[in-house]
Design an enzyme around this catalytic site. Structure first.
Site, PDB file in Angstrom:
ATOM      1  N   ARG A  16       1.099  -0.850  -0.163  1.00 16.17           N
ATOM      2  CA  ARG A  16       0.417   0.306   0.037  1.00 16.17           C
ATOM      3  C   ARG A  16       0.795   1.584  -0.046  1.00 16.17           C
ATOM      4  NH1 ARG A  16      -3.967  -0.485   4.959  1.00 16.17           N
ATOM      5  NH2 ARG A  16      -1.725  -1.533   5.286  1.00 16.17           N
ATOM      6  N   GLY A 437     -26.420   1.202  16.049  1.00 20.04           N
ATOM      7  CA  GLY A 437     -25.040   0.163  16.660  1.00 20.04           C
ATOM      8  C   GLY A 437     -24.397   0.696  16.964  1.00 20.04           C
ATOM      9  N   CYS A 521      -8.298   1.156   1.125  1.00 20.54           N
ATOM     10  CA  CYS A 521      -8.512   0.387   0.987  1.00 20.54           C
ATOM     11  C   CYS A 521      -9.032  -0.801   1.589  1.00 20.54           C
ATOM     12  CB  CYS A 521      -6.885  -0.268   0.982  1.00 20.54           C
ATOM     13  SG  CYS A 521      -5.814   1.087  -0.460  1.00 20.54           S
ATOM     14  N   GLU A 610     -25.676  -3.982  -3.461  1.00 21.93           N
ATOM     15  CA  GLU A 610     -24.145  -3.745  -4.141  1.00 21.93           C
ATOM     16  C   GLU A 610     -24.753  -4.709  -5.373  1.00 21.93           C
ATOM     17  OE1 GLU A 610     -21.124  -2.378  -1.810  1.00 21.93           O
ATOM     18  OE2 GLU A 610     -22.130  -0.974  -1.019  1.00 21.93           O
ATOM     19  N   CYS A 648     -28.076   1.503   4.475  1.00 22.56           N
ATOM     20  CA  CYS A 648     -27.560   3.013   3.604  1.00 22.56           C
ATOM     21  C   CYS A 648     -26.802   2.733   2.479  1.00 22.56           C
ATOM     22  CB  CYS A 648     -26.741   3.588   5.261  1.00 22.56           C
ATOM     23  SG  CYS A 648     -25.952   2.419   5.840  1.00 22.56           S
ATOM     24  N   GLU A 670     -30.956   4.378   5.383  1.00 23.58           N
ATOM     25  CA  GLU A 670     -30.472   6.234   5.183  1.00 23.58           C
ATOM     26  C   GLU A 670     -31.503   7.387   4.385  1.00 23.58           C
ATOM     27  OE1 GLU A 670     -27.938   9.194   2.732  1.00 23.58           O
ATOM     28  OE2 GLU A 670     -28.613   6.674   2.615  1.00 23.58           O
ATOM     29  N   HIS A 699     -22.074  11.684   9.075  1.00 21.38           N
ATOM     30  CA  HIS A 699     -20.551  12.168   8.619  1.00 21.38           C
ATOM     31  C   HIS A 699     -20.756  13.325   8.290  1.00 21.38           C
ATOM     32  CE1 HIS A 699     -22.563   7.880   5.976  1.00 21.38           C
ATOM     33  NE2 HIS A 699     -20.765   8.296   6.247  1.00 21.38           N
TER      34      HIS A 699
HETATM   35  N1  GLN Z   1     -24.921  -1.477  13.219  1.00 24.23           N
HETATM   36  C1  GLN Z   1     -23.566  -1.080  12.776  1.00 24.23           C
HETATM   37  C2  GLN Z   1     -23.314   0.445  12.740  1.00 24.23           C
HETATM   38  O1  GLN Z   1     -24.011   1.374  13.212  1.00 24.23           O
HETATM   39  C3  GLN Z   1     -23.682  -0.342  10.854  1.00 24.23           C
HETATM   40  C4  GLN Z   1     -23.007   0.048  10.091  1.00 24.23           C
HETATM   41  C5  GLN Z   1     -24.064   0.302   8.646  1.00 24.23           C
HETATM   42  O2  GLN Z   1     -24.801   0.503   8.678  1.00 24.23           O
HETATM   43  N2  GLN Z   1     -22.699   0.438   7.845  1.00 24.23           N
HETATM   44  O3  GLN Z   1     -22.184   0.571  12.610  1.00 24.23           O
HETATM   45 ZN    ZN Z   2     -25.562   2.691   7.259  1.00 23.97          ZN
END
Ligand code: GLN
Ligand code: ZN
Length: 763
Positions: A16, A437, A521, A610, A648, A670, A699
């Site tokens: 890397r 979470g 990465c 995805e 999300c 989301e 974010h």
């Molecule tokens: N439960 C996970 C967290 O809160 C969900 C993460 C995600 O959606 N990528 O981190």
């Molecule tokens: Zn999420």
């Protein structure tokens, strides 16, 4: 004579180095000149590797300082207005500004590159005046020639694909934009022609997605313009990731070669070749070595495929190549020394794929499989050993999974009937509040984990530390006034790795990194064997958290589809089966949590979209089994156990029906980035199960004001039922700081109180 070729080589470096150089530069620890120097060394080293491996046609301009789509955009002066670009060469500060944002201007959006896990920067055409700022492919060609005497094949992203990936224009303006870009492409290509370049690889992966009549016409315009304006240059029209659409028309385009993916588009492309043939005057770029999978090719199967192809195309018109750029695989298996030996022997990362290409070329050019008998034997042996290994023959589990997946997984009662029972059990207020979470993974948390991993701390010390974190956050959540609590996920670095490490069938490489976006990465786990539940994975922390409070604590799992989509997976069985194995294993965890008294369980599926196939006609089938895997994971719980899920950072508005079919009691999905669209889709089709839309964007470190959140809530409640609506942030809080998180959650609870007052009368 047939030749070998690579469509692109990973840029990150075996250790890397590329990532480290970029990040040092951003942190101000590396001067621009030194960055240039380091990246040049990496580039040259990569060319040298390919040269030494015996690759005939080596790509140039596949390298990037961040992303190849951003390179193309900046080469054409396509710089969003807000960056106030005034022409001339694009300085590195501006280039990185577009990718990462500056203090004055937000970064450009990034999104997934077709169906891979690579993210590109989305070009914004709105209001820009395209001009050529530099000829990047030419510079790369000259450099490879000067440094190593390589006659490289420049790679550029083709105009149709570039336009399809860009935003900031109306569908009716495509031809207008094409007309503006085409002369710039011609200019770039003409300079290459004048330089004496023989071949250019024009990447048009968009050709594997649905194409309409207008697209076909555009392709004709594009490629006949090139044929007329730069007649001395041979173009390899390169497609990948699937079979091409409209094959019969595509092969008529006036280009010298066509590259087809004969791995991921194998069935469709082979059928098309059989039905329509392949033009005698064109070179076939036969993508037979998987550019995005990590497994060794069966040399035997590939040799026989190439033999069939050589009935159709002449020797000197065949290029044996990777199915796509090697950008999507790690660099080398060489450095791995901790993998099970039967697995290690069956892996081929980028460097090993170079060897495969050379071997295949040898077979094709000097008498078939016999010419590589020793290597071929070794390869088939390795593949067979893995196939016969215990890891791939866990018969009891296989039988159990087969039995379970033969049933239609379904909760005992439909939502309308179990919902009142759950209400009775939980007595939640109107608009219940919760989080997704994870809570902030502070420096202390990361340090603790390192100490434990290095053996400086024993298991007991580490667990005691995790319990302390849980204590702190249970208390905080109560004090903030949240209704449904979580334990915080302090014991997890990554939501997939955590489960992979505890389930059978997974392996973890040491250096198997691939670029996800920019310098980021990821090191995906490898699902190489049958997945099997071994012991409870989350019960300890969850029960501990529950023991500290009277409010419900949600158990927290990563769902089967997300685990699969974020891993490299075996290819000897269909993905659907892997999903069911994971589902069956995770179901046992769900049952273990329920058995331990946990009555709310969240199964996260952020990556469910995805895996969506590129071909429209295959999408429904994927969604069907993805939904089924989720239901399999969650269907055995009691009526009063509440199943949550979370999704999300994808466009979900076109798959609400599938999401509803997952039948989770509550989903947090989301929306803060794609707010309008998702809410709009609920106007058309309301959502009849529990749902939280994410009332603030996690974010940003900015603490959202109460009013911002009340207005988000009000907007959602115009189309969704307040009795089913939940209040939560839009994702996990792992990456945030402690203070801002607490402040934001306090505001969220405050906003909820206001909304409750407003809606209490109506309910
Ligand atoms: N439960 C996970 C967290 O809160 C969900 C993460 C995600 O959606 N990528 O981190
Ligand atoms: Zn999420």
């Amino acid at each position: 004579m047939a030749q070998s070729s690579v469509l692109g080589y990973p840029r990150i470096g075996a250790n890397r180095e590329w990532k480290k150089a970029l990040e040092a530069f951003w942190a101000g620890k590396l001067e621009e000149h030194d960055l240039q120097q380091e990246l040049k060394e990496i580039r040259v080293q990569h060319w040298r590797k390919q040269l030494e491996a015996g690759i005939d046609v080596i790509p140039v301009n596949d390298f990037s300082y961040y992303d190849q789509v951003l390179d193309t955009a900046t080469m054409f002066g396509i710089i969003p207005k807000r960056f106030q670009y005034e022409g001339g060469r694009v300085p590195l500060s501006l280039y990185y500004g577009i990718a990462r944002g500056t203090t004055d201007a937000a970064a450009s959006e990034m999104t997934k590159w077709f169906n891979t896990n690579y993210h590109y920067i989305v070009p914004e055409l709105q209001g820009v005046e395209p001009v050529i700022t530099e000829n990047k492919p030419l510079a790369a060609y000259r450099e490879a020639k000067a440094e190593l005497g390589i006659e490289g094949r420049p790679v550029i992203i083709g105009p149709l694909t570039f336009l399809k990936l860009s935003k900031g224009y109306e569908p009716s303006e495509v031809d207008h934009w094409l007309a503006r870009l085409l002369p710039l492409y011609v200019h770039i290509l003409r300079e290459l022609e004048e330089e004496g370049v023989k071949w250019v690889q024009v990447d048009e992966p968009a050709l594997v997605t649905s194409l309409d009549e207008a697209d076909i016409q555009r392709l004709q315009t594009i490629y006949s313009t090139f044929a007329k304006q730069v007649p001395g240059l041979k173009l390899m029209l390169q497609t990948y990731f699937e079979s091409v659409e409209r094959y019969e028309e595509i092969i008529q385009l006036p280009v010298a070669g066509i590259g087809l993916d004969l791995v991921h588009g194998y069935a469709g492309n082979i059928e098309a070749i059989r039905s329509y043939g392949f033009p005698q005057d064109k070179v076939l770029g036969a993508g037979v070595v998987d550019g995005r999978g990590i497994w060794r090719s069966s040399l035997q199967a590939k040799v026989s495929l190439l033999e069939q192809l050589s009935q159709i195309v002449a020797d000197d018109k065949l290029i044996i190549q990777t199915s796509c750029s090697l950008l999507h695989v790690p660099v080398t298996v060489q450095q791995e020394d901790k993998l099970p030996s039967e697995l290690q022997a069956a892996l081929a990362f980028a460097d090993e794929k170079l060897e495969e290409l050379t071997l295949l070329k040898k077979a094709v050019t000097s008498g078939g499989a016999n010419a590589i008998a020793v290597e071929l034997d070794r390869c088939e042996q390795a593949l067979q050993n893995l196939q016969r290994s215990d890891a791939r023959n866990r018969l009891e589990t296989l039988q159990a999974v087969a039995a379970v997946s033969a049933q239609n997984p379904s909760r005992n009662l439909p939502f309308v009937e179990r919902h009142p029972l759950q209400q009775q059990r939980w007595q939640l207020p109107l608009l219940p509040t919760t989080t997704i979470g994870s809570f902030p993974q502070s420096v202390d948390v990361r340090k603790a984990r390192q100490r434990w991993r290095k053996g400086e701390w024993n298991q007991a010390q580490y667990e005691a530390f995790i319990r302390e974190q849980i204590d702190v956050w249970i208390q905080l959540q109560e004090e903030i006034g949240l209704d449904v609590l979580v334990h915080g996920e302090f014991e997890r670095t990554d939501m997939v790795e955590f489960f992979g490490e505890k389930l059978a069938g997974f392996a973890f490489t040491k250096f198997g990194w691939v670029q996800s976006y920019g310098s980021r990465c990821v090191k995906p786990p490898v699902i190489y064997g049958d997945v099997e539940f071994e012991e409870a994975m989350t019960v300890k922390e969850t029960s501990y958290a529950q023991s500290k409070t009277n409010r419900p604590v949600k158990g927290m799992l990563t769902g089967p589809i997300t685990i699969m989509n974020w891993s490299f997976v075996r290819e000897d069985i269909p993905r659907e089966k892997i999903a069911y194995q994971l589902a069956y294993a995770l179901r046992q965890e769900v049952e273990a949590l329920e058995g331990a008294g946990i009555g709310m369980i969240q199964v996260d599926e952020p990556a469910v979209r995805e895996g969506l196939p590129l071909k429209l006609k295959e999408q429904a089938e994927y969604l069907d089994w993805a939904v089924k895997a989720f239901r399999m994971t969650t269907c055995t719980v009691k009526d009063t156990t509440q199943i949550h899920t979370h999704m999300c950072y994808c466009e979900f508005h076109d798959m609400i029906i599938s999401i509803q079919a997952m039948d989770a009691d509550v989903i947090s999905i989301e929306t803060s980035r794609s707010h309008g669209e998702l809410i709009h889709s609920f106007e058309v089709h309301t959502y009849p199960l529990g749902i939280g839309l994410g009332v603030y964007d996690i974010h940003s470190p900015r603490v959202p004001r109460v009013e911002e959140m009340t207005s988000m809530i009000e907007r959602a409640l115009r189309v969704l039922d307040p009795k089913l609506f939940w209040i939560n942030p839009d994702c996990g809080l792992k990456t945030r700081g402690m203070d801002e998180t607490v402040a934001a959650l306090r505001n969220m609870v405050q906003a909820t109180r206001i909304a409750r007052d407003a809606h209490a009368v109506q309910v």
